[in-house]
Design an enzyme around this catalytic site. Sequence first.
Site, PDB file in Angstrom:
ATOM      1  N   ASP A  57      -4.343   2.261  11.217  1.00  0.00           N
ATOM      2  CA  ASP A  57      -5.737   1.986  11.556  1.00  0.00           C
ATOM      3  C   ASP A  57      -5.791   1.450  12.995  1.00  0.00           C
ATOM      4  OD1 ASP A  57      -8.455   1.604  11.186  1.00  0.00           O
ATOM      5  OD2 ASP A  57      -8.253  -0.251  10.062  1.00  0.00           O
ATOM      6  N   ASP A 115      -5.759  -0.187  -1.677  1.00  0.00           N
ATOM      7  CA  ASP A 115      -6.593  -1.033  -2.541  1.00  0.00           C
ATOM      8  C   ASP A 115      -7.905  -1.445  -1.908  1.00  0.00           C
ATOM      9  OD1 ASP A 115      -5.355  -2.836  -0.599  1.00  0.00           O
ATOM     10  OD2 ASP A 115      -6.140  -4.452  -1.832  1.00  0.00           O
ATOM     11  N   GLU A 121       4.272   3.901   5.921  1.00  0.00           N
ATOM     12  CA  GLU A 121       3.074   3.077   5.742  1.00  0.00           C
ATOM     13  C   GLU A 121       1.948   3.917   5.139  1.00  0.00           C
ATOM     14  OE1 GLU A 121       1.626   0.496   5.192  1.00  0.00           O
ATOM     15  OE2 GLU A 121       0.841  -0.566   6.946  1.00  0.00           O
ATOM     16  N   ASP A 122       1.026   3.252   4.457  1.00  0.00           N
ATOM     17  CA  ASP A 122      -0.079   3.979   3.833  1.00  0.00           C
ATOM     18  C   ASP A 122      -1.063   4.524   4.868  1.00  0.00           C
ATOM     19  OD1 ASP A 122      -1.019   1.443   4.549  1.00  0.00           O
ATOM     20  OD2 ASP A 122      -1.848   0.952   2.586  1.00  0.00           O
ATOM     21  N   LYS A 174      -6.136   6.994  10.928  1.00  0.00           N
ATOM     22  CA  LYS A 174      -7.557   6.781  11.229  1.00  0.00           C
ATOM     23  C   LYS A 174      -7.654   6.473  12.723  1.00  0.00           C
ATOM     24  CE  LYS A 174      -9.833   4.170   7.959  1.00  0.00           C
ATOM     25  NZ  LYS A 174     -10.342   2.857   7.477  1.00  0.00           N
ATOM     26  N   ARG A 222      -5.425   0.855  -6.636  1.00  0.00           N
ATOM     27  CA  ARG A 222      -4.143   1.378  -6.143  1.00  0.00           C
ATOM     28  C   ARG A 222      -3.614   2.470  -7.074  1.00  0.00           C
ATOM     29  NH1 ARG A 222      -2.153  -2.134  -2.129  1.00  0.00           N
ATOM     30  NH2 ARG A 222      -2.673  -4.324  -2.388  1.00  0.00           N
ATOM     31  N   GLY A 229       0.765  -1.239   0.000  1.00  0.00           N
ATOM     32  CA  GLY A 229       0.000   0.000   0.000  1.00  0.00           C
ATOM     33  C   GLY A 229       0.797   1.291   0.000  1.00  0.00           C
TER      34      GLY A 229
HETATM   35  P1  5GP Z   1      -3.691  -1.760  11.098  1.00  0.00           P
HETATM   36  O1  5GP Z   1      -2.742  -2.882  11.370  1.00  0.00           O
HETATM   37  O2  5GP Z   1      -3.193  -0.395  11.545  1.00  0.00           O
HETATM   38  O3  5GP Z   1      -5.086  -2.046  11.569  1.00  0.00           O
HETATM   39  O4  5GP Z   1      -3.934  -1.764   9.574  1.00  0.00           O
HETATM   40  C1  5GP Z   1      -3.224  -1.148   8.649  1.00  0.00           C
HETATM   41  C2  5GP Z   1      -3.531  -1.782   7.322  1.00  0.00           C
HETATM   42  O5  5GP Z   1      -4.942  -2.022   7.143  1.00  0.00           O
HETATM   43  C3  5GP Z   1      -3.154  -0.847   6.225  1.00  0.00           C
HETATM   44  O6  5GP Z   1      -1.825  -1.066   5.852  1.00  0.00           O
HETATM   45  C4  5GP Z   1      -4.131  -1.204   5.145  1.00  0.00           C
HETATM   46  O7  5GP Z   1      -3.624  -2.292   4.409  1.00  0.00           O
HETATM   47  C5  5GP Z   1      -5.367  -1.673   5.854  1.00  0.00           C
HETATM   48  N1  5GP Z   1      -6.382  -0.601   5.933  1.00  0.00           N
HETATM   49  C6  5GP Z   1      -6.878  -0.012   7.038  1.00  0.00           C
HETATM   50  N2  5GP Z   1      -7.795   0.914   6.746  1.00  0.00           N
HETATM   51  C7  5GP Z   1      -7.886   0.928   5.398  1.00  0.00           C
HETATM   52  C8  5GP Z   1      -8.667   1.695   4.466  1.00  0.00           C
HETATM   53  O8  5GP Z   1      -9.473   2.585   4.782  1.00  0.00           O
HETATM   54  N3  5GP Z   1      -8.471   1.418   3.142  1.00  0.00           N
HETATM   55  C9  5GP Z   1      -7.594   0.478   2.708  1.00  0.00           C
HETATM   56  N4  5GP Z   1      -7.482   0.301   1.396  1.00  0.00           N
HETATM   57  N5  5GP Z   1      -6.849  -0.257   3.557  1.00  0.00           N
HETATM   58  C10 5GP Z   1      -6.991  -0.036   4.886  1.00  0.00           C
HETATM   59 MG    MG Z   2      -1.032  -2.217   4.331  1.00  0.00          MG
END
Ligand code: 5GP
Ligand code: MG
Length: 187
Positions: free
Chosen positions: A110, A166, A106-107, A138, A172, A51
């Site tokens: 979350d 994605d 990182e993208d 987020k 993407r 991402g």
């Molecule tokens: P975390 O481990 O912080 O919960 O998740 C991060 C990953 O979840 C990101 O790298 C991404 O791949 C995915 N992710 C979380 N929220 C979104 C979103 O709104 N859109 C997309 N495309 N991916 C998300």
């Molecule tokens: Mg990711």
Amino acid sequence: MEEKTINTIEKDILKVLISERRLKKRVREIGAQIAADFEEKDPLFVGVLRGSFMFFADLMRVCPIPCGLDFLSASSYNSGTSSSGVVKIDYDIKADIRGRHIVLVEDILDSGNTLYNVSGHLKDRGAKSVKLCVLLDKPARREKPIKPDYVGFTVPDAFVVGYGLDYADRYRNLPYIGVLKPEVYEQ
Ligand code: 5GP
Ligand code: MG
């Protein structure tokens, strides 16, 4: 000659959340900030695949200091509908990072599970410091105590795509961050 209409991915976008112009401006600001902070530190930029690839490439272009780069890929195990918080490194960096300053790119941040685990992994491998640089934050869904050092934009609790992010490996290649039409998920 008759012109053929191309069926583009744009038709699935409900609205543009962050335009190409705003992304470019903010990435330039973050690049300048990192350049100032790491001028003498020869940092290693580590991109979390896949991402972050577009953000990563644009960030590199606007951060003109001596540095290296590497990539890794991680996935989280899911139990039922909720993330278990266990993250597996599928593909690891090649560089020896003992004593190096890392900028982890990182993208989106979350729940925080991915970056919490990946930054721990890089510290275990001997990194001197690990700073977190995320395009999107987020905060509404955070599960881990983690604070990013560089943030592009704070976004609401909606699923976003584009500029590297994605849905089912699509979208993407959109040049902006957008929200999908609900019918795309319902198909
Ligand atoms: P975390 O481990 O912080 O919960 O998740 C991060 C990953 O979840 C990101 O790298 C991404 O791949 C995915 N992710 C979380 N929220 C979104 C979103 O709104 N859109 C997309 N495309 N991916 C998300
Ligand atoms: Mg990711």
